[in-house]
Design an enzyme around this catalytic site. Structure first.
Site, mmCIF file in Angstrom:
data_model
loop_
_atom_site.group_PDB
_atom_site.id
_atom_site.type_symbol
_atom_site.label_atom_id
_atom_site.label_comp_id
_atom_site.label_asym_id
_atom_site.label_seq_id
_atom_site.Cartn_x
_atom_site.Cartn_y
_atom_site.Cartn_z
ATOM 1 N N LYS A 144 -1.382 1.482 -9.488
ATOM 2 C CA LYS A 144 -1.282 2.638 -8.628
ATOM 3 C C LYS A 144 -2.042 2.663 -7.187
ATOM 4 O O LYS A 144 -1.158 3.105 -6.287
ATOM 5 C CB LYS A 144 -1.763 3.891 -9.788
ATOM 6 C CG LYS A 144 -0.957 3.780 -10.970
ATOM 7 C CD LYS A 144 -1.372 5.253 -11.781
ATOM 8 C CE LYS A 144 -2.276 4.926 -12.755
ATOM 9 N NZ LYS A 144 -2.262 4.015 -13.897
ATOM 10 N N THR A 145 -3.319 2.692 -7.316
ATOM 11 C CA THR A 145 -3.922 2.512 -6.104
ATOM 12 C C THR A 145 -3.393 1.432 -4.906
ATOM 13 O O THR A 145 -3.212 1.859 -3.983
ATOM 14 C CB THR A 145 -5.307 2.075 -6.334
ATOM 15 O OG1 THR A 145 -5.774 2.698 -7.412
ATOM 16 C CG2 THR A 145 -6.390 2.493 -5.260
ATOM 17 N N ASP B 155 -7.758 9.597 -7.493
ATOM 18 C CA ASP B 155 -7.206 9.029 -9.132
ATOM 19 C C ASP B 155 -7.823 9.824 -10.006
ATOM 20 O O ASP B 155 -8.702 10.789 -9.605
ATOM 21 C CB ASP B 155 -8.427 7.531 -8.965
ATOM 22 C CG ASP B 155 -7.813 6.804 -9.834
ATOM 23 O OD1 ASP B 155 -6.898 6.770 -10.455
ATOM 24 O OD2 ASP B 155 -8.486 5.510 -9.923
ATOM 25 N N THR C 217 -3.854 8.544 -15.687
ATOM 26 C CA THR C 217 -3.349 7.706 -17.164
ATOM 27 C C THR C 217 -2.714 8.642 -17.904
ATOM 28 O O THR C 217 -2.150 8.287 -18.926
ATOM 29 C CB THR C 217 -4.567 6.952 -17.245
ATOM 30 O OG1 THR C 217 -5.411 7.926 -17.768
ATOM 31 C CG2 THR C 217 -4.917 5.929 -16.891
ATOM 32 N N ARG D 90 -3.871 -6.230 -13.238
ATOM 33 C CA ARG D 90 -5.261 -6.263 -13.285
ATOM 34 C C ARG D 90 -6.133 -7.337 -14.125
ATOM 35 O O ARG D 90 -6.777 -8.097 -13.923
ATOM 36 C CB ARG D 90 -5.980 -4.838 -13.381
ATOM 37 C CG ARG D 90 -7.329 -4.985 -13.086
ATOM 38 C CD ARG D 90 -8.131 -3.639 -13.448
ATOM 39 N NE ARG D 90 -7.820 -2.732 -12.427
ATOM 40 C CZ ARG D 90 -7.856 -1.075 -12.675
ATOM 41 N NH1 ARG D 90 -8.243 -0.904 -13.883
ATOM 42 N NH2 ARG D 90 -7.219 -0.458 -11.974
#
Ligand code: ADE
Length: 354
Positions: A82-83, A127, A176, A235
């Protein structure tokens, strides 16, 4: 493009809580590592193809109209990019991006300060946006809708409201838990999109790209072997590449093959589904102590000495997605596949969901 990131918060606040599941090296190290391999363009950004196509069109249209991009909300499990995607969008828009997270915007002056520091066309990335408090949310509403800050001055009878104009900016929120976002906040996003888990093929591409940036030698089979145990999450795939490359260097001839990957990941207790010790303890506990469930998440967290939010945000999404766990109105339940995966007898499985 300048990326200004608020170092004290960002995405690893979760990992600082009691018993974090992510048990790799220090957070600072992880952040530097992640930043060094983050793709900067849509071409380099692997996966999420439907979303990428929509975004490319939206960005081109905004550029043509010389208007800022609509506010965007990305949701989905942690680690899906997302980032990274927010950074790619900023790059594509030729805009600067300020990155922060909701827990860092606790006081009104935190959010006011950041909004007033924005330049026209700039992107603000928040975030864990579901964790914004009510006051911060209410400051954000007019800012998102009309690019104004409503400020009050004076006390009780002499109180005055001041409308302070803001430059036109784009807010990108990430969460999330889309369900935990208040309705009014959700309604102010023009585009809301869920990020999907990655396929093995997509993850192998991520792995090969990372290996090439880090000058790590890897075979096609080696990349697939790591991808299979990466829980659909880039990740995790990237962290595993680093871990396995240590084994390749010390125990083998430096090349990550499928044999090297499988050997290393077995030693690291990451099984062929990508489950780690905590995931297996989660499923095992429900089977052994609660007859397979249903059992409440608080009970599971207490028994495992884990944090409820970490279990919900980090552990569960993949267990649910891979069909090993089920969510019922009365709690969590291990599926027949979950029993089989742990080598347990399925005949003990309780058929009823309730
Ligand atoms: N690293 C993390 N996410 C990625 C993605 N989607 N594509 C390429 N590299 C990544």
């Amino acid at each position: 493009m300048a990326i200004i990131s608020d170092d004290n918060n960002f995405e690893n606040q979760n990992s600082r809580q009691k018993n974090p599941i992510i048990k790799t090296e220090s957070i600072e190290y992880d952040k530097t590592f992640e930043n060094s391999i983050r793709p900067k363009t849509f071409e380099d950004y692997i996966g999420q193809s439907a979303l990428k196509e929509t975004l490319k069109i939206t960005i081109e249209a905004a550029k043509l109209r010389e208007k800022p991009l609509d506010h965007l909300l990305f949701y989905g499990p942690p680690g899906l990019g997302k980032t990274t995607l927010a950074g790619v969008i900023a790059e594509q828009m030729g805009a600067d991006i300020k990155i922060t997270s909701a827990p860092a915007l606790e006081r009104p002056r935190d959010i006011i300060g950041i909004l007033m520091s924005l330049k026209g066309g700039e992107i603000l990335f928040i975030d864990e946006i579901h964790r914004l408090n009510k006051v911060a949310e209410e400051i954000l509403y007019p800012a998102m809708e009309d690019f104004f800050l409503d400020m009050t001055t004076g006390k009780s009878q002499t109180v005055k409201t001041l409308r302070v104009p803001l430059p036109k900016f784009t807010l990108i929120g990430a969460t999330t838990k889309a369900g935990a976002l208040s309705g009014p906040l959700r309604d102010r996003f023009g585009i809301i999109h869920r990020l999907q888990f990655y396929t093995i093929e997509e993850l192998s591409q991520v792995i090969k790209r990372t290996a090439s940036i880090l000058d790590i030698k890897i075979t096609e089979d080696g990349a697939v072997a790591i991808a299979k145990r990466s829980r659909g999450t880039p990740r995790i795939a990237n962290r595993l590449v680093k871990r396995v490359s240590d084994f390749a260097l010390i125990k083998f001839d430096g090349v990550i093959t499928d044999e090297v990957a499988n050997y290393s990941l077995d030693i690291l207790n990451i099984d062929e589904f990508g489950l780690d010790t905590t995931d297996r303890a989660f499923l095992n506990l429900i089977i052994e102590k609660y007859d397979g469930g249903p059992v409440g998440i608080e009970t599971i967290a207490a028994a495992l000495s884990e944090d409820v939010r970490t279990l919900e945000d980090v552990c569960e999404p993949y267990l649910l997605q891979s069909g090993l766990l089920q969510r019922t109105p009365r709690g969590r339940k291990v599926s027949p596949e979950g029993y089989r995966h742990l080598g347990k007898k399925v005949e003990n499985y309780q058929q009823s969901l309730f």
